[in-house]
Design a protein around this motif. Sequence first.
Motif, short mmCIF file in Angstrom:
data_model
loop_
_atom_site.label_atom_id
_atom_site.label_comp_id
_atom_site.label_asym_id
_atom_site.label_seq_id
_atom_site.Cartn_x
_atom_site.Cartn_y
_atom_site.Cartn_z
N GLU A 39 0.82 -1.21 0.00
CA GLU A 39 0.00 0.00 0.00
C GLU A 39 0.86 1.27 0.00
O GLU A 39 0.61 2.21 -0.74
N GLY A 40 1.88 1.27 0.85
CA GLY A 40 2.78 2.41 0.92
C GLY A 40 3.57 2.59 -0.37
O GLY A 40 3.80 3.71 -0.82
N VAL A 41 3.99 1.49 -0.95
CA VAL A 41 4.76 1.55 -2.20
C VAL A 41 3.89 2.08 -3.34
O VAL A 41 4.33 2.87 -4.17
N PHE A 42 2.65 1.62 -3.36
CA PHE A 42 1.66 2.08 -4.33
C PHE A 42 1.56 3.61 -4.29
O PHE A 42 1.46 4.27 -5.33
N GLN A 43 1.64 4.18 -3.09
CA GLN A 43 1.54 5.63 -2.96
C GLN A 43 2.87 6.33 -3.23
O GLN A 43 2.90 7.51 -3.56
N PHE A 44 3.97 5.60 -3.07
CA PHE A 44 5.27 6.23 -3.28
C PHE A 44 5.68 6.27 -4.75
O PHE A 44 6.27 7.25 -5.23
N LEU A 45 5.41 5.19 -5.48
CA LEU A 45 5.90 5.09 -6.86
C LEU A 45 5.56 6.30 -7.74
O LEU A 45 6.41 6.73 -8.53
N PRO A 46 4.34 6.88 -7.63
CA PRO A 46 4.09 8.07 -8.46
C PRO A 46 5.15 9.16 -8.27
O PRO A 46 5.56 9.80 -9.25
N PHE A 47 5.62 9.36 -7.04
CA PHE A 47 6.65 10.39 -6.81
C PHE A 47 7.92 10.06 -7.58
O PHE A 47 8.57 10.94 -8.15
N LEU A 48 8.29 8.78 -7.55
CA LEU A 48 9.49 8.36 -8.28
C LEU A 48 9.33 8.60 -9.78
O LEU A 48 10.22 9.14 -10.44
N TRP A 49 8.16 8.23 -10.30
CA TRP A 49 7.92 8.40 -11.73
C TRP A 49 7.81 9.88 -12.08
O TRP A 49 8.30 10.31 -13.13
N GLN A 50 7.17 10.66 -11.20
CA GLN A 50 7.04 12.09 -11.47
C GLN A 50 8.42 12.76 -11.53
O GLN A 50 8.63 13.70 -12.29
N ALA A 51 9.35 12.25 -10.72
CA ALA A 51 10.71 12.80 -10.76
C ALA A 51 11.41 12.43 -12.06
O ALA A 51 12.55 12.87 -12.29
N GLY A 52 10.77 11.64 -12.88
CA GLY A 52 11.34 11.30 -14.18
C GLY A 52 12.08 9.98 -14.17
O GLY A 52 12.74 9.64 -15.15
N GLY A 53 11.98 9.24 -13.06
CA GLY A 53 12.75 8.01 -12.97
C GLY A 53 11.91 6.77 -12.93
O GLY A 53 10.70 6.81 -13.13
N ASP A 54 12.56 5.66 -12.65
CA ASP A 54 11.89 4.38 -12.48
C ASP A 54 12.76 3.54 -11.55
O ASP A 54 13.77 4.02 -11.05
N LEU A 55 12.39 2.28 -11.37
CA LEU A 55 13.14 1.47 -10.41
C LEU A 55 14.62 1.35 -10.77
O LEU A 55 15.46 1.23 -9.90
N ASP A 56 14.93 1.41 -12.06
CA ASP A 56 16.34 1.25 -12.45
C ASP A 56 17.16 2.51 -12.22
O ASP A 56 18.39 2.49 -12.38
N THR A 57 16.51 3.62 -11.85
CA THR A 57 17.29 4.83 -11.54
C THR A 57 17.01 5.26 -10.11
O THR A 57 17.01 6.45 -9.79
N THR A 66 21.13 2.50 -0.89
CA THR A 66 20.96 1.15 -0.33
C THR A 66 19.84 0.42 -1.06
O THR A 66 19.99 -0.75 -1.44
N ALA A 67 18.72 1.13 -1.22
CA ALA A 67 17.57 0.48 -1.87
C ALA A 67 17.90 0.12 -3.31
O ALA A 67 17.53 -0.97 -3.78
N ALA A 68 18.63 1.02 -4.01
CA ALA A 68 18.94 0.77 -5.42
C ALA A 68 19.71 -0.54 -5.58
O ALA A 68 19.45 -1.32 -6.51
N THR A 69 20.66 -0.78 -4.67
CA THR A 69 21.42 -2.02 -4.74
C THR A 69 20.49 -3.23 -4.64
O THR A 69 20.59 -4.19 -5.40
N LYS A 70 19.58 -3.16 -3.65
CA LYS A 70 18.67 -4.29 -3.44
C LYS A 70 17.73 -4.45 -4.63
O LYS A 70 17.43 -5.57 -5.05
N ILE A 71 17.25 -3.31 -5.15
CA ILE A 71 16.31 -3.37 -6.27
C ILE A 71 16.98 -3.99 -7.49
O ILE A 71 16.42 -4.88 -8.14
N ASP A 72 18.21 -3.53 -7.79
CA ASP A 72 18.91 -4.08 -8.95
C ASP A 72 19.08 -5.58 -8.83
O ASP A 72 18.86 -6.33 -9.78
N LYS A 73 19.45 -6.00 -7.63
CA LYS A 73 19.65 -7.42 -7.39
C LYS A 73 18.34 -8.19 -7.58
O LYS A 73 18.31 -9.25 -8.20
N ALA A 74 17.26 -7.62 -7.05
CA ALA A 74 15.96 -8.29 -7.12
C ALA A 74 15.48 -8.40 -8.57
O ALA A 74 14.99 -9.43 -9.00
N LEU A 75 15.64 -7.31 -9.32
CA LEU A 75 15.07 -7.29 -10.67
C LEU A 75 15.94 -8.00 -11.70
O LEU A 75 15.47 -8.37 -12.76
N SER A 76 17.22 -8.20 -11.35
CA SER A 76 18.06 -8.93 -12.29
C SER A 76 17.78 -10.42 -12.19
O SER A 76 18.36 -11.22 -12.93
#
Lengths: 412, 282
Positions: A201-219, A400-410
């Motif tokens: 639920e929290g991530v659902f609300q956070f992701l728009p901010f990430l996308w609005q900043a022009g990025g995505d999980l890989d950035t 820190t999160a980016a490292t974990k995300i990259d690992k998870a998505l690879s």
Amino acid sequence: MSYTVDRRGLLRTAGAGAAALGLGGALASCGSDESETVTLTWWDYFTLDNFQPGMNRLIRDVEAGVPNVRIQRRTFPFAELDRQITLGAISGERPDIAIVDNVAMNTLGGSDLLADLTGRVEAWGQADQYYKGPWDSCRIGEKILGIPNNSNCLALYYNTRMLESAGVEPPTTWDELASAAERLTSGDRFGLALSAIKSEEGVFQFLPFLWQAGGDLDTFATDGATALSFLHDLIAKGSLSESCVGWTQQDVNTRFMNQRAALQINGPWQIPTLKQADFDWGVVALPRDQEAATCLGGENWVLMAQSENLDKAWEVLEYTQRPSVLVPYLVSFGNLPAREDLADRGAWASDPALRLFLSQLPLARPRQYGRGYADASQAISEAEQAVLTGSASPSAAARTAATKIDKALSGR
Amino acid sequence: MTFLALFLAYPLFYNLRTSVHDVRLSQLLGGSWQFNGLDNYRAVLDDPAFWHSVRLSVVFTLGSLVFQFSIGFALALLFARPFPLGGLLRSLLLVAWLLPPVVSGTLFRWLLDAESGAYNALLEAVGLGSLSHDWLTDPSTSLAGVVFANIWVGVPFNMLLLLVGLHTIDPQLYEAAAIDGAGPWQRFRRITLPLMRPVSVTVLLLGLIYTFKVFDTVFVMTGGGPVDSTRVLSLYVYEVFFRFFRFGQGAAAGLLLLVVPLLAGVFYVRRLRREETTGGAT
């Protein structure tokens, strides 16, 4: 017809449908040709009382419209459904049809649990009627593993009187949001409320901010940091309560209803509740930064690969997509259609709040990241919580999160 | 025997088997489980999050036990002597223990809420408003918050068992001690405490077994957050299983979670046996 009424009465008294429907099936088989009737099991998580009339009507429609089919419905609590479907892989007890959260397609999609509908969908030929986001949420790789049930997304609700008395316009950009939230904060009232709870639920609300900043999980290391520091600043200025790390979207709406928040980020499913509020409110699109973005929510219909009645089950799905069946169902749920061709049909054609949400659907993005998404999602919520509770700086948490995300998505 | 085999041995064996195979959601169907030896255990033991949750579980358990026991003991001493309405009060206290953890957890989530919670209102009412705090959403106090709720849940159980223990002490011992000139404190130290030792050890062991695997209270109150400040071992296992669907690793972590209660259980059973053979005197 008298039998239908009987069954409705039964349903009402029984509440949970399964037993009553089983009985209904038995009653029905006395009347019609027993040998041809197929009983399909149907699982969903719509347990709230106000969903039952609409769901019962949908199932009645299906049983009346699709020849020789009986639906045996079973409901689970929201968090329980995926687990039950998964455990069904071991125990052998699984439904023919299920309605699952579209984000669950990430985990279920890679598991061979869901039936591949690609061929059937092609033959059906209506795929192009759907909004892109909802449709993409059913597509895993080259395969179509479901069809959208309903869609929703996030937008910004505002308390009309509070904005007027503070002389603030509904914000359209991050800067405007920050200054509006600051000016709307006073006493025990926060300018903005949103959910940053440690769950999807929290991530659902956070992701728009990430996308609005022009990025995505890989950035995430850079754009994630931008989004995190924007939220961090809101807390630092007192415009957003630090307690939001414990708020569900329901809690957020309660704050807004109690007029302890002037703005809230929430979905269209709150509209029925908000209609009972004794103050005026409105909805606008989520404020943009580099890009306008919002997150796609809602459910998809899926069929189980092991089902012995795939043809019949598909027939049911196809039938539910007729406007005469789908529109009343969506209206009774207060949901939005995933189909563009229904845009001017139901309650959402006239209700201004629903129309705003519908207008956002074309840019609503699904959380379609594949099997590693659960790990990525956890990394995101931990980063957000660490920043908002002041235990890490935005850039450090994002790294820190980016490292974990990259690992998870690879896909390790 | 059949009962044990069916309801204990088989699930344990199944769990053990799962824990040495690579079982993820994608491997569930088709039954092609890949044997991977101790890989799952290694993965769990290599995970910093696992060790973090072990530490949290230890703090959670010790914190809960110390307070549950001492408050329970104090209440037991209070209720051991008859006074008006004592029986009623005692049964009211038991309600806390009878409540399902989901209910008590939800209750404490509300009570400790920053804005509308009763505890902060109470602090403000008595002029300690500066102490009011967002207990559950501040990572530095969230663990204390869930421990607090768990203490509340555990006190009646401790009290009840200790009260039974107190009633087994022969009142003549106190009379004799009083005649010999022992004050209340001395009577407590020289008679109550030593004679209560066997019961106390039992209560603490049962508490340890129960507390170490507490799940629902914490899950309902914080879901393991904020960040990972309340992700005790049981929540860690739950996440591996049902959020990440890594069943092999989950089974391994689950067995590791069993270690502490199992050791405590063995210790408890051996004690019981010794007490039986020596006639209860320790």
